[in-house]
Design a protein around this motif. Structure first.
Motif, short mmCIF file in Angstrom:
data_model
loop_
_atom_site.label_atom_id
_atom_site.label_comp_id
_atom_site.label_asym_id
_atom_site.label_seq_id
_atom_site.Cartn_x
_atom_site.Cartn_y
_atom_site.Cartn_z
N ASP A 92 -90.90 26.75 6.69
CA ASP A 92 -91.38 27.35 5.43
C ASP A 92 -90.31 28.27 4.84
OD1 ASP A 92 -93.76 26.03 5.70
OD2 ASP A 92 -94.87 27.74 6.51
N LEU A 93 -89.65 29.01 5.72
CA LEU A 93 -88.59 29.93 5.30
C LEU A 93 -87.46 29.18 4.60
CD1 LEU A 93 -88.19 33.05 5.81
CD2 LEU A 93 -86.77 32.40 7.76
N LEU A 94 -87.17 27.97 5.11
CA LEU A 94 -86.05 27.18 4.59
C LEU A 94 -86.47 26.18 3.52
CD1 LEU A 94 -84.18 26.43 7.95
CD2 LEU A 94 -83.49 28.03 6.17
N GLY A 95 -87.69 26.30 3.06
CA GLY A 95 -88.15 25.39 2.01
C GLY A 95 -88.34 23.97 2.50
N GLY A 96 -88.65 23.82 3.78
CA GLY A 96 -88.90 22.49 4.33
C GLY A 96 -88.00 22.11 5.49
N GLY A 97 -86.92 22.83 5.68
CA GLY A 97 -86.01 22.54 6.78
C GLY A 97 -84.55 22.65 6.35
N VAL A 98 -83.66 22.27 7.24
CA VAL A 98 -82.22 22.33 6.99
C VAL A 98 -81.83 21.24 5.99
CG1 VAL A 98 -79.93 22.10 8.03
CG2 VAL A 98 -81.76 23.23 9.29
N GLU A 99 -81.14 21.62 4.93
CA GLU A 99 -80.77 20.67 3.87
C GLU A 99 -79.55 19.84 4.24
OE1 GLU A 99 -80.05 22.15 -0.01
OE2 GLU A 99 -82.16 22.54 -0.45
N THR A 100 -79.57 18.57 3.84
CA THR A 100 -78.35 17.78 3.88
C THR A 100 -77.47 18.21 2.69
OG1 THR A 100 -79.35 16.00 2.57
CG2 THR A 100 -79.49 15.81 4.96
N GLN A 101 -76.20 17.84 2.74
CA GLN A 101 -75.21 18.19 1.70
C GLN A 101 -75.01 19.71 1.58
OE1 GLN A 101 -75.66 16.04 -2.06
NE2 GLN A 101 -76.93 14.50 -1.05
N SER A 102 -75.28 20.42 2.67
CA SER A 102 -75.11 21.89 2.68
C SER A 102 -74.61 22.32 4.05
CB SER A 102 -76.44 22.60 2.40
OG SER A 102 -76.93 22.31 1.12
N ILE A 103 -73.98 23.51 4.08
CA ILE A 103 -73.61 24.13 5.35
C ILE A 103 -74.63 25.22 5.65
CG2 ILE A 103 -71.93 25.57 6.56
CD1 ILE A 103 -69.70 24.12 5.22
N THR A 104 -75.27 25.12 6.80
CA THR A 104 -76.19 26.15 7.26
C THR A 104 -75.54 26.87 8.44
OG1 THR A 104 -78.14 24.86 6.59
CG2 THR A 104 -78.48 26.60 8.22
N GLY A 300 -65.87 36.77 7.81
CA GLY A 300 -65.67 37.46 6.54
C GLY A 300 -66.21 36.71 5.33
N ASN A 301 -65.63 37.03 4.17
CA ASN A 301 -66.12 36.46 2.91
C ASN A 301 -65.92 34.96 2.80
OD1 ASN A 301 -66.97 38.96 1.97
ND2 ASN A 301 -65.00 39.42 1.01
N ILE A 302 -64.87 34.45 3.46
CA ILE A 302 -64.61 33.00 3.40
C ILE A 302 -65.84 32.24 3.88
CG2 ILE A 302 -63.28 31.13 4.48
CD1 ILE A 302 -61.33 32.40 2.80
N LEU A 303 -66.35 32.64 5.03
CA LEU A 303 -67.52 31.95 5.60
C LEU A 303 -68.78 32.30 4.81
CD1 LEU A 303 -68.74 30.14 7.66
CD2 LEU A 303 -68.65 31.96 9.35
N GLY A 304 -68.87 33.55 4.39
CA GLY A 304 -70.04 33.98 3.64
C GLY A 304 -70.20 33.20 2.34
N HIS A 305 -69.10 32.93 1.67
CA HIS A 305 -69.17 32.22 0.38
C HIS A 305 -69.33 30.71 0.56
CE1 HIS A 305 -68.53 35.79 -1.88
NE2 HIS A 305 -67.27 35.97 -1.53
N THR A 306 -68.83 30.17 1.67
CA THR A 306 -68.87 28.72 1.86
C THR A 306 -70.21 28.26 2.42
OG1 THR A 306 -66.49 28.84 2.34
CG2 THR A 306 -67.59 26.75 2.79
N SER A 307 -70.82 29.07 3.28
CA SER A 307 -72.12 28.70 3.83
C SER A 307 -73.17 28.73 2.72
CB SER A 307 -72.54 29.69 4.93
OG SER A 307 -71.63 29.66 5.99
N THR A 308 -73.96 27.66 2.63
CA THR A 308 -75.02 27.60 1.63
C THR A 308 -76.21 28.43 2.08
OG1 THR A 308 -74.31 25.30 1.36
CG2 THR A 308 -76.22 26.00 0.09
N PHE A 309 -76.52 28.33 3.38
CA PHE A 309 -77.62 29.09 3.96
C PHE A 309 -77.09 29.88 5.15
CE2 PHE A 309 -79.34 25.27 2.03
CZ PHE A 309 -80.42 25.74 1.31
N ARG A 310 -77.48 31.15 5.25
CA ARG A 310 -77.09 31.98 6.39
C ARG A 310 -78.35 32.45 7.11
NH1 ARG A 310 -72.11 36.03 5.57
NH2 ARG A 310 -71.35 34.93 7.41
N ILE A 311 -78.40 32.18 8.39
CA ILE A 311 -79.58 32.52 9.20
C ILE A 311 -79.15 33.41 10.35
CG2 ILE A 311 -81.39 31.58 10.68
CD1 ILE A 311 -81.22 29.01 9.00
#
Length: 348
Positions: A92-104, A300-311
Motif C-alpha cells: 500500500d505504501l508503494l502504491g501496489g509494489g516495486v515498480e518496473t522501469q525504476s530504481i528502488t 550522497g546526492n548522486i544516489l539520492g537523485h537517481t533512485s526513484t524510490f527510497r525506502i
C-alpha cells in the motif's frame, strides 16, 4: 532476430563493429540510441565522431529523442508492472509494489533486513500476476556474499498453498488442477525451477560490479522473448565496494563519478527491459544530527537523485521492521510494519 544484421543497416557499422557492439550488450537500435559517443567509441573501438553518427542514426531508426504528449507518457506508464513484497502495508505504501522501469533503493543498518527483501523479491517476481508476481526471472549481483539458495527455499515454501499450486502450473511442473503443494517431490521440482531463474554473479570489486551491470543488460535483453523474461535486477549491496575502495575526501569525486555511471547502467536495464531495479545501500552515522535518526544512506546526492524510490528499513521489537518510504515522485511519505520470519517477509 539476427541482431548483427540489423545493426549493419546503420551507417558506419560493418560486420566486425556490429559483432563488438552485440557482444557488449548493444544489440538494439534503442540500446545504441541512449548510449554516449565515448561509451560506444570504447566499446566498438571506433572514433567518437563515427560513434556519434551511429548513435544519431539509431535515434532516427528507433524514433528516440523527440517530445511526446502527457497522454502518451500515461499510456506507456500503464505498461509498468508492480512487484509485490507480500506485505500488505508495504505494498500500500508503494502504491501496489516495486515498480518496473525504476530504481528502488532500500537502505538501513546491519541486520535491518535489506538482504531479506532482495531474496523475497527474487521469489515473488516468479509468482503468477494474480499473486503479485511479474512472471519473470531475476539477475542478482552479489557484492557482500549475501545470496543464499537455502533462504530462497524457505521463502518459496513459506507461500500459502494456493500460491504454490498456481506457481507450479505457471512453471510447468504440473497441469492445471493437478498441483499438490504438500507433495515434497513437486515442491523440490518447483524449487529447482525457481533457482534456475535467478542468475547470480558475485562482484569482487567495484570495477567488476560495473562490468556485471553491463552484462546484465545483455542477459536481460536476451530473455525478453522467453517465457520468463528478466523482470528484477537486484544489487546487494550497491555501495559496499565503492565505500571500501574509495576512502577519504581526495577520492570522493572519482567514487561518485563511477557510482553515477553504474547507476545509469542499472537504470538502462530497467528502462529498456521493463525491469524492476532494486538496490540495497549501507548507512553511515551522522554525528551532527542532534534530533531524529542519526543514520544517513551512503552515496550522497548522486544516489539520492537517481533512485526513484527510497525506502529506509529499521529494526523494531523482535522480528518486526519499520519500512519507511522516504522519497517517491508520486506517493506521500509514510511507514509500514512487517515481520521477518523463517518463511519470509510477513504482515504484522
Amino acid at each position: 532476430m539476427a541482431a548483427t544484421e540489423d545493426l549493419e543497416d546503420l551507417p558506419g557499422v560493418g560486420p566486425a563493429t556490429a559483432e563488438k557492439l552485440e557482444e557488449n550488450g548493444f544489440d538494439s537500435y534503442q540500446g545504441i540510441a541512449v548510449a554516449s559517443p565515448g561509451e560506444l567509441s570504447n566499446t566498438a573501438d571506433i572514433g567518437e565522431s563515427s560513434a556519434a553518427d551511429i548513435i544519431n542514426a539509431a535515434r532516427d531508426a528507433a524514433d528516440i529523442g523527440g517530445f511526446e504528449t502527457g497522454a502518451t507518457v500515461l499510456e506507456r506508464r500503464e505498461q509498468i508492472g508492480k512487484l509485490s513484497w507480500g506485505v500488505d502495508e508495504v505494498d500500500d505504501l508503494l502504491g501496489g509494489g516495486v515498480e518496473t522501469q525504476s530504481i528502488t533503493e532500500v537502505y538501513g543498518e546491519f541486520g535491518a533486513g535489506k538482504s531479506q527483501v532482495t531474496h523475497q523479491l527474487a521469489v515473488n517476481v516468479q509468482l503468477p500476476a494474480e499473486h503479485g508476481g511479474l512472471e519473470g526471472s531475476t539477475i542478482f549481483i552479489d557484492s557482500e556474499d549475501t545470496f543464499r539458495p537455502e533462504r530462497i527455499e524457505q521463502m518459496l515454501k513459506g507461500q500459502d498453498d494456493e500460491v504454490l499450486a498456481d506457481t507450479m502450473v505457471l512453471h510447468g511442473i504440473v497441469e492445471e488442477g493437478e498441483a499438490d503443494p504438500t507433495d515434497e517431490a513437486l515442491l523440490d521440482d518447483l524449487l529447482e525451477s525457481v533457482l534456475d531463474k535467478i542468475h547470480v554473479a558475485k562482484a569482487f570489486n567495484s570495477n567488476h560490479q560495473i562490468l556485471l551491470a553491463e552484462k546484465a543488460q545483455e542477459i536481460a535483453s536476451g530473455t525478453q522473448d522467453e517465457e520468463f523474461p528478466v523482470r528484477l535486477l537486484a544489487v546487494d549491496s550497491l555501495t559496499a565496494h565503492f565505500r571500501a575502495e574509495y576512502v577519504g575526501r581526495g577520492e570522493l569525486a572519482e567514487r561518485q563519478q563511477k557510482l553515477n555511471k553504474h547507476l545509469h547502467d542499472l537504470m538502462r536495464v530497467g528502462d529498456l527491459n521493463n525491469t524492476a531495479v532494486v538496490v540495497t545501500n549501507q548507512v553511515a552515522s551522522n554525528p551532527d544530527s542532534f534530533f531524529g535518526d542519526p543514520t544517513q544512506p551512503i552515496g550522497g546526492n548522486i544516489l539520492g537523485h537517481t533512485s526513484t524510490f527510497r525506502i529506509y528499513l529499521r529494526k523494531s521489537k523482535g522480528n518486526k521492521r519499520i519500512v519507511k518510504l522516504v522519497d517517491a515522485p508520486n506517493l506521500p511519505d509514510g511507514e509500514g510494519v512487517m515481520r521477518v520470519e523463517e518463511a519470509g517477509l510477513m504482515n504484522e
